[in-house]
Design an enzyme around this catalytic site. Sequence first.
Site, short mmCIF file in Angstrom:
data_model
loop_
_atom_site.label_atom_id
_atom_site.label_comp_id
_atom_site.label_asym_id
_atom_site.label_seq_id
_atom_site.Cartn_x
_atom_site.Cartn_y
_atom_site.Cartn_z
N ASP A 142 37.16 49.34 41.24
CA ASP A 142 35.69 49.77 40.85
C ASP A 142 35.98 51.30 40.21
O ASP A 142 34.64 51.59 39.60
CB ASP A 142 34.78 49.66 41.99
CG ASP A 142 34.98 48.27 42.62
OD1 ASP A 142 35.34 47.50 42.05
OD2 ASP A 142 34.27 48.18 44.02
N ARG A 281 26.56 30.34 27.62
CA ARG A 281 27.93 30.07 28.48
C ARG A 281 28.06 31.30 29.34
O ARG A 281 28.09 32.54 28.73
CB ARG A 281 29.05 29.64 27.83
CG ARG A 281 29.00 28.24 27.15
CD ARG A 281 28.72 27.10 28.09
NE ARG A 281 28.66 25.83 27.61
CZ ARG A 281 27.28 25.18 26.74
NH1 ARG A 281 26.29 25.81 27.22
NH2 ARG A 281 27.69 24.14 26.33
N GLN A 289 40.36 39.92 38.41
CA GLN A 289 40.43 41.41 37.94
C GLN A 289 41.23 42.18 39.03
O GLN A 289 41.68 43.39 39.10
CB GLN A 289 39.01 41.83 38.15
CG GLN A 289 38.43 41.60 36.78
CD GLN A 289 36.70 41.58 37.10
OE1 GLN A 289 36.08 42.67 36.35
NE2 GLN A 289 36.25 40.59 37.67
N ARG A 290 41.73 41.60 40.10
CA ARG A 290 42.06 42.29 41.32
C ARG A 290 43.70 41.97 41.35
O ARG A 290 44.28 42.39 42.06
CB ARG A 290 41.49 42.13 42.57
CG ARG A 290 40.23 42.56 42.79
CD ARG A 290 39.81 43.51 43.99
NE ARG A 290 40.31 42.63 45.03
CZ ARG A 290 39.56 42.25 46.03
NH1 ARG A 290 38.02 42.34 45.90
NH2 ARG A 290 39.69 41.43 47.00
O1 F6P Z 1 35.73 46.72 45.62
C1 F6P Z 1 36.41 45.92 45.16
C2 F6P Z 1 35.64 44.43 44.67
O2 F6P Z 1 36.58 43.71 44.12
C3 F6P Z 1 34.29 44.61 44.30
O3 F6P Z 1 34.41 44.98 42.85
C4 F6P Z 1 33.64 43.32 44.61
O4 F6P Z 1 32.42 43.66 44.57
C5 F6P Z 1 34.24 43.02 45.94
O5 F6P Z 1 35.47 44.01 45.97
C6 F6P Z 1 34.61 41.69 46.25
O6 F6P Z 1 35.15 41.69 47.72
P1 F6P Z 1 35.69 40.48 48.09
O7 F6P Z 1 37.18 40.27 47.77
O8 F6P Z 1 35.69 40.39 49.44
O9 F6P Z 1 35.02 39.30 47.70
#
Ligand code: F6P
Length: 363
Positions: A142, A281, A289-290
Site C-alpha cells: 500500500d 465491465r 497484487q501481493r
Molecule cells: O495492506 C495490504 C492489503 O493487501 C490491502 O491493500 C488490502 O486492503 C488488505 O491487505 C487485504 O487484506 P487480506 O489479505 O487480509 O484480505
Amino acid sequence: MKKILVATGGGDCPGLNAVIRGIVKRASREEDWEVWGSYEALNGLMEEPTRLIRLDDKAVSGIHVLGGTIIGTTNKGNPMSYPEKQADGTIKLTNRIPWLVDRLKSHGFDAVINIGGDGSQAISQAMFEAGMPVVGVPKTIDNDLNSTDFTFGFQTAVQTASDSFDRLVTTASSHHRVMIMEVMGRNAGWIALYTAISGGAEICLIPEIPYDLSAVIRRIKSRYNNGRGFVNIVIAEGAHAKEGSITSTLGEEGRHAVRLGGVCFTLSQQLKEAGIEADIRETVLGHTQRGGTPVAFDRVIASVFGVKAMELVLDGKFGQLVVLQNNDFTSVPIKEAISAYNVVNPNGTLVKAAKGLGISFGD
Ligand code: F6P
C-alpha cells in the site's frame, strides 16, 4: 552466541524473503550472531510448543526472487490485544506484550527484527517500550507507511496492476466498453495513482480525493462524444464519493482493519443507473497484487533494508525503522513512522502531473 528473532507480520508482500535473506547474510558475516525465524509473525514464539526455525545461509539461499515469506505471516493474534478464551467460553482481548517480552528473553533472544506494516510496527514499538531491543522493516504494497519514500512490495504491486491495466485497454478498445479496474491500497491511493499514470487511464478514483459522480459521468460521455469509444478507470478499493460513501467493505470480523473490496461493482451500478449506455465491465485485481516474484527495485530495497536492519542490531540502535529517504537508506524512530499515515497529497506534484496528462479524479 547471540540470538536474533525475525518475524513477518500482516499481509504478505513481494520482497519479504529478500529482507530475510539480507538479514541472514549480513549476520553470517559476524561470528557471534545466529538468526531464528518465528512462524506466522510472533505466533510461532507465543505458541506452545513454539514454531521457530533456525535461518542460516543455506535456508535463505536464492529466496530473494521468491514471493510470499518462507516463515509465513498472519494478521491474527495481535499480542497487543490477544484473543484469550475465558472459562465461560467468551473471548477477552488482553495485552500480552509484557509476557511476550519475558518469553523472548527466556528463549535467549537478544533482539527482534519485525518486518511489517503499520499494525506490526505498532507491536514493534510496544515491545521496545516494554524493554525488548527491536528494529522494524517497513513492508506493504500500500506504500502507506510514513517516513519512507517507498515500502518494499509497492513497486511490484504497481507493475502487476499496470500489466493488467494494459490488457484491459485493448479489450476495452475492441468492444468500446467502460472498464473499471479495482486495485488494493486500503485508505491510500498510491497503487491506483501510479497505475493510472503508468497505464494512461482516463479516470482515477482514490480515497484522498472524494469524487463527484456527475464529474465521472461527464468525463465518460466526453470520451464517447469525441469518438474515442472506450474508457479505462482505475479505482482504489478505499475510494468514495463526495456525497454518500460508496466504499465497499467485505465486513470480516476479528480483524484490526476493515476489509475493503468490491467498490468497482457499486460504481458500475451507479454509472448504469445514471444512463451510461456503453457496456461496463469490472475487474478486481485483489491478491494478484501481493503475489509473485518482486520486481528488481523491490528486491534491491528489500535486500538493503535487511542488511541495514541487521547493522542497526549490531550497532545497538533499537526502536528504529529502516527507511529509504531521498535515495538513501537510513533509519527513524518507529514511533515517528507510525505517528501518521502516508497518503497521496491531492495538491501534490503527482496528482497535478496526472491531471496534466488528462486523467480525471472526478473532482
Ligand atoms: O495492506 C495490504 C492489503 O493487501 C490491502 O491493500 C488490502 O486492503 C488488505 O491487505 C487485504 O487484506 P487480506 O489479505 O487480509 O484480505
